[in-house]
Write an enzyme that holds these catalytic residues in place. Structure first.
Site, PDB file in Angstrom:
ATOM      1  N   SER A  11       0.835  -1.159   0.119  1.00 55.42           N
ATOM      2  CA  SER A  11      -0.082  -0.047  -0.145  1.00 55.42           C
ATOM      3  C   SER A  11       0.870   1.299  -0.084  1.00 55.42           C
ATOM      4  O   SER A  11       1.507   1.591   1.009  1.00 55.42           O
ATOM      5  CB  SER A  11      -1.088  -0.005   1.161  1.00 55.42           C
ATOM      6  N   HIS A  36      -1.220  -1.153  -4.577  1.00 55.52           N
ATOM      7  CA  HIS A  36      -2.417  -0.675  -3.951  1.00 55.52           C
ATOM      8  C   HIS A  36      -2.327   0.783  -3.671  1.00 55.52           C
ATOM      9  O   HIS A  36      -1.548   1.370  -2.917  1.00 55.52           O
ATOM     10  CB  HIS A  36      -2.648  -1.421  -2.512  1.00 55.52           C
ATOM     11  N   ASP A  38      -4.694   4.148  -2.416  1.00 54.13           N
ATOM     12  CA  ASP A  38      -5.716   4.519  -1.442  1.00 54.13           C
ATOM     13  C   ASP A  38      -6.272   5.849  -1.777  1.00 54.13           C
ATOM     14  O   ASP A  38      -5.355   6.807  -1.543  1.00 54.13           O
ATOM     15  CB  ASP A  38      -5.392   4.496   0.075  1.00 54.13           C
ATOM     16  N   MET A  40      -8.609   8.884  -0.644  1.00 53.39           N
ATOM     17  CA  MET A  40      -9.597   9.359   0.370  1.00 53.39           C
ATOM     18  C   MET A  40     -10.001  10.673   0.214  1.00 53.39           C
ATOM     19  O   MET A  40      -9.118  11.669  -0.104  1.00 53.39           O
ATOM     20  CB  MET A  40      -8.932   9.340   1.781  1.00 53.39           C
ATOM     21  N   HIS A  69      -8.203   1.891  -4.796  1.00 54.12           N
ATOM     22  CA  HIS A  69      -9.174   1.711  -3.523  1.00 54.12           C
ATOM     23  C   HIS A  69      -9.894   3.107  -3.235  1.00 54.12           C
ATOM     24  O   HIS A  69      -9.274   4.059  -2.934  1.00 54.12           O
ATOM     25  CB  HIS A  69      -8.713   1.149  -2.457  1.00 54.12           C
ATOM     26  N   MET A  71     -12.059   5.439  -1.319  1.00 59.41           N
ATOM     27  CA  MET A  71     -12.691   5.756  -0.150  1.00 59.41           C
ATOM     28  C   MET A  71     -13.106   6.886  -0.246  1.00 59.41           C
ATOM     29  O   MET A  71     -12.826   7.910   0.601  1.00 59.41           O
ATOM     30  CB  MET A  71     -11.615   5.377   1.186  1.00 59.41           C
ATOM     31  N   MET A 140     -12.119  -4.864   4.649  1.00 61.27           N
ATOM     32  CA  MET A 140     -11.661  -3.883   5.638  1.00 61.27           C
ATOM     33  C   MET A 140     -11.204  -4.755   6.851  1.00 61.27           C
ATOM     34  O   MET A 140     -12.166  -4.789   7.524  1.00 61.27           O
ATOM     35  CB  MET A 140     -12.292  -2.482   5.614  1.00 61.27           C
ATOM     36  N   ASP A 178      -7.335  -5.825   3.940  1.00 60.83           N
ATOM     37  CA  ASP A 178      -6.616  -4.445   4.067  1.00 60.83           C
ATOM     38  C   ASP A 178      -6.726  -4.211   5.492  1.00 60.83           C
ATOM     39  O   ASP A 178      -7.791  -3.664   5.809  1.00 60.83           O
ATOM     40  CB  ASP A 178      -7.009  -3.458   2.880  1.00 60.83           C
TER      41      ASP A 178
END
Length: 219
Positions: A11, A36, A38, A40, A69, A71, A140, A178
């Protein structure tokens, strides 16, 4: 019994952002198959990470599958932009999608693999009517928004329920986990049903991250 194939997805959230090119190059050299990423928005989760400009640079440098991913709220507004930025897999949160089936179809129509993420409190049964359409289910194992949290033990029975749901519907979805994954708990997570291990601090804070990736892949 044949050894299970485990995919490791470091990540990038835990990487040194002043040395991003070197961090991506390390992942490229390693036995990790995915990277990965992320995203946000400070609304769906209480944190802001990075967005399209960073991802478009990272995907150009990376030789691995770029696993993005989201979010964020209203992910359908950004799916095409993330596809153009180089995402191979795009994962949206079930909790953020009022019309989840439509979200999944949108992602697939753009040529990406479709992932659906579940927060710790969300039961796997909500995927029953779409499980055959999903390529990846991201479970998660911490509350989303921050790295460095401890693995939630209730995730293990949840993984077993998800594996049973996938088998029952003869679906092909990979199970990705994750949050809080370490060399010590990875084997139990894989035994419970995981195919893909997302690891942030465990990899990027190690003195030899490539060796840690190798260990995780061979649990």
């Amino acid at each position: 019994m044949e050894k299970k194939h485990v995919i490791v997805a470091p990540s990038l959230l835990a990487a040194n952002f002043l040395e991003l090119a070197k961090e991506v190059d390390m992942v490229n050299r390693s036995e990790a198959e995915w990277l990965h990423l992320d995203v946000m928005d400070g609304r769906f989760v209480p944190n802001i990470s990075f967005g399209l400009p960073v991802i478009s640079q990272v995907t150009r440098r990376a030789s691995k599958v770029c696993d993005v991913h989201l979010m964020i709220e209203h992910p359908e507004q950004y799916a095409e932009a993330f596809q153009k930025a180089g995402a191979h897999i795009l994962t949206v949160h079930a909790e953020a999608c009022v019309h989840l089936h439509r979200n999944i179809q949108q992602i697939k129509s753009l040529g990406m693999k479709a992932g659906v993420a579940l927060n710790p409190h969300t039961p796997v049964q909500i995927l029953e009517n779409v499980i055959r359409d999903i390529d990846v289910v991201l479970v998660m194992s911490v509350n989303p928004g921050f790295g460095g949290q401890t693995f939630i033990p209730q995730t293990l029975p949840k993984l077993r329920r998800l594996r049973a749901l996938i088998n029952e519907h003869q679906a092909h979805a990979l199970i990705e986990v994750d949050g809080g994954i370490t060399v010590d708990n990875a084997a139990g997570i894989v035994e419970a049903g995981a195919d893909v291990l997302v690891a942030g601090n465990t990899v990027f804070s190690a003195s030899n991250p490539e060796a840690i990736i190798k260990q995780l892949r061979n649990v």
